[in-house]
Each structure stands twice: as C-alpha cells, then as structure tokens.
Design a protein around this motif. Structure first.
Motif, short mmCIF file in Angstrom:
data_model
loop_
_atom_site.label_atom_id
_atom_site.label_comp_id
_atom_site.label_asym_id
_atom_site.label_seq_id
_atom_site.Cartn_x
_atom_site.Cartn_y
_atom_site.Cartn_z
N GLU A 25 -17.06 56.33 29.35
CA GLU A 25 -17.86 55.44 28.49
C GLU A 25 -17.26 55.39 27.09
OE1 GLU A 25 -22.42 55.36 28.79
OE2 GLU A 25 -21.96 56.75 27.15
N LEU A 26 -17.29 54.22 26.48
CA LEU A 26 -16.80 54.05 25.11
C LEU A 26 -17.96 53.69 24.21
CD1 LEU A 26 -14.55 53.69 22.96
CD2 LEU A 26 -14.35 51.31 23.75
N ARG A 27 -18.09 54.42 23.11
CA ARG A 27 -19.09 54.12 22.07
C ARG A 27 -18.31 53.65 20.85
NH1 ARG A 27 -24.20 56.58 22.63
NH2 ARG A 27 -24.37 57.60 24.65
N ILE A 28 -18.60 52.44 20.41
CA ILE A 28 -17.82 51.86 19.32
C ILE A 28 -18.72 51.04 18.39
CG2 ILE A 28 -17.18 49.86 20.76
CD1 ILE A 28 -14.45 49.85 19.33
N VAL A 29 -18.47 51.18 17.10
CA VAL A 29 -19.09 50.33 16.09
C VAL A 29 -18.08 49.21 15.85
CG1 VAL A 29 -19.94 50.15 13.73
CG2 VAL A 29 -20.32 52.26 15.05
N VAL A 30 -18.41 48.01 16.30
CA VAL A 30 -17.46 46.89 16.28
C VAL A 30 -17.38 46.29 14.89
CG1 VAL A 30 -16.99 44.59 17.21
CG2 VAL A 30 -17.79 46.40 18.72
N SER A 31 -16.14 46.11 14.41
CA SER A 31 -15.94 45.45 13.12
C SER A 31 -15.46 44.01 13.30
CB SER A 31 -14.95 46.24 12.25
OG SER A 31 -13.72 46.39 12.91
N SER A 32 -14.76 43.72 14.42
CA SER A 32 -14.32 42.34 14.65
C SER A 32 -13.98 42.10 16.11
CB SER A 32 -13.09 42.02 13.78
OG SER A 32 -11.97 42.76 14.21
N VAL A 33 -14.13 40.84 16.50
CA VAL A 33 -13.71 40.36 17.82
C VAL A 33 -12.80 39.16 17.57
CG1 VAL A 33 -14.45 39.37 20.02
CG2 VAL A 33 -15.90 41.06 18.87
N ASP A 34 -11.62 39.17 18.17
CA ASP A 34 -10.70 38.04 18.01
C ASP A 34 -11.01 37.01 19.09
OD1 ASP A 34 -8.68 36.22 17.69
OD2 ASP A 34 -7.04 37.66 17.92
N TRP A 35 -11.86 36.05 18.72
CA TRP A 35 -12.29 35.02 19.67
C TRP A 35 -11.19 33.98 19.89
CZ3 TRP A 35 -16.44 36.42 22.14
CH2 TRP A 35 -17.43 37.17 21.49
N SER A 36 -10.15 33.98 19.06
CA SER A 36 -9.15 32.91 19.11
C SER A 36 -8.12 33.06 20.23
CB SER A 36 -8.42 32.80 17.77
OG SER A 36 -7.62 33.95 17.55
N GLN A 37 -7.96 34.26 20.76
CA GLN A 37 -6.91 34.48 21.76
C GLN A 37 -7.40 35.30 22.94
OE1 GLN A 37 -3.59 36.18 19.70
NE2 GLN A 37 -3.04 34.24 18.77
N GLY A 51 -12.77 48.33 15.94
CA GLY A 51 -13.93 49.02 15.41
C GLY A 51 -13.65 50.49 15.20
N THR A 52 -14.72 51.26 15.18
CA THR A 52 -14.64 52.70 15.00
C THR A 52 -15.32 53.38 16.18
OG1 THR A 52 -14.75 52.42 12.60
CG2 THR A 52 -15.23 54.62 13.46
N GLU A 53 -14.57 54.23 16.86
CA GLU A 53 -15.14 54.97 17.98
C GLU A 53 -15.97 56.12 17.45
OE1 GLU A 53 -13.76 57.14 22.14
OE2 GLU A 53 -12.24 56.22 20.86
N VAL A 54 -17.11 56.34 18.09
CA VAL A 54 -18.01 57.42 17.68
C VAL A 54 -18.44 58.22 18.92
CG1 VAL A 54 -18.88 56.23 15.64
CG2 VAL A 54 -20.07 55.96 17.81
N THR A 55 -18.90 59.43 18.67
CA THR A 55 -19.41 60.27 19.75
C THR A 55 -20.88 59.94 20.00
OG1 THR A 55 -20.09 62.02 18.25
CG2 THR A 55 -17.84 62.16 19.14
#
Length: 81
Positions: A25-37, A51-55
């Motif tokens: 499992e991945l826990r991440i605070v998302v900072s951006s999604v590249d919707w263009s590609q 983003g930043t992965e967190v425990t």
C-alpha cells in the motif's frame, strides 16, 4: 483509493495494483498530477503523480513520484470554474 485527512493534509491510500512501481500500500500526500500526458499501459490510462510519501502514523518518508491508474483518480481532477 481511500483518502484520509489528518493535520490539514489529505493522504491518498493506494493499493499496490493502483500505482506503479512499488510494493504494498502507498500513502501519499499528492502535490500534483500531470493531466497533460497520460500513459497507456495494458489498455488503461495512467498519470504521473508527485507528492510526499508518509507512513500510517503520519511520519514523512520523503518525496515520491509514481504513476496512478486514471480510474483511481476519479474526482481528483480539478473542474473548470
């Protein structure tokens, strides 16, 4: 994908099958999604996510870039005003 809100930051919880490349499992605070590609892999669209992965208890592991299935990003895309 689940979302948790803690101290103001929204944590996305992704199953191993919903992101590339990693194990578990991945826990991440998302900072951006590249919707263009989008990337098409095995007939599905995937997007680059940063983003930043967190425990599980909120400790910061560090910066993380991964690809996430488009179907797991439903509702995450910003809608035009």
């Amino acid at each position: 994908m689940e979302r948790e809100s803690g101290s103001g930051a929204q944590v996305w919880i992704l199953a191993e099958t919903d992101y590339r490349f990693g194990a578990g499992e991945l826990r991440i605070v998302v900072s951006s999604v590249d919707w263009s590609q989008p990337h098409v892999l095995d007939g599905e669209s995937w997007y680059d996510v940063r983003g930043t992965e967190v425990t599980a208890d909120g400790r910061v592991i560090g910066p993380r870039q991964t690809m996430v299935k488009a179907s797991r990003l439903n509702g995450a895309r910003k809608r035009p005003d």
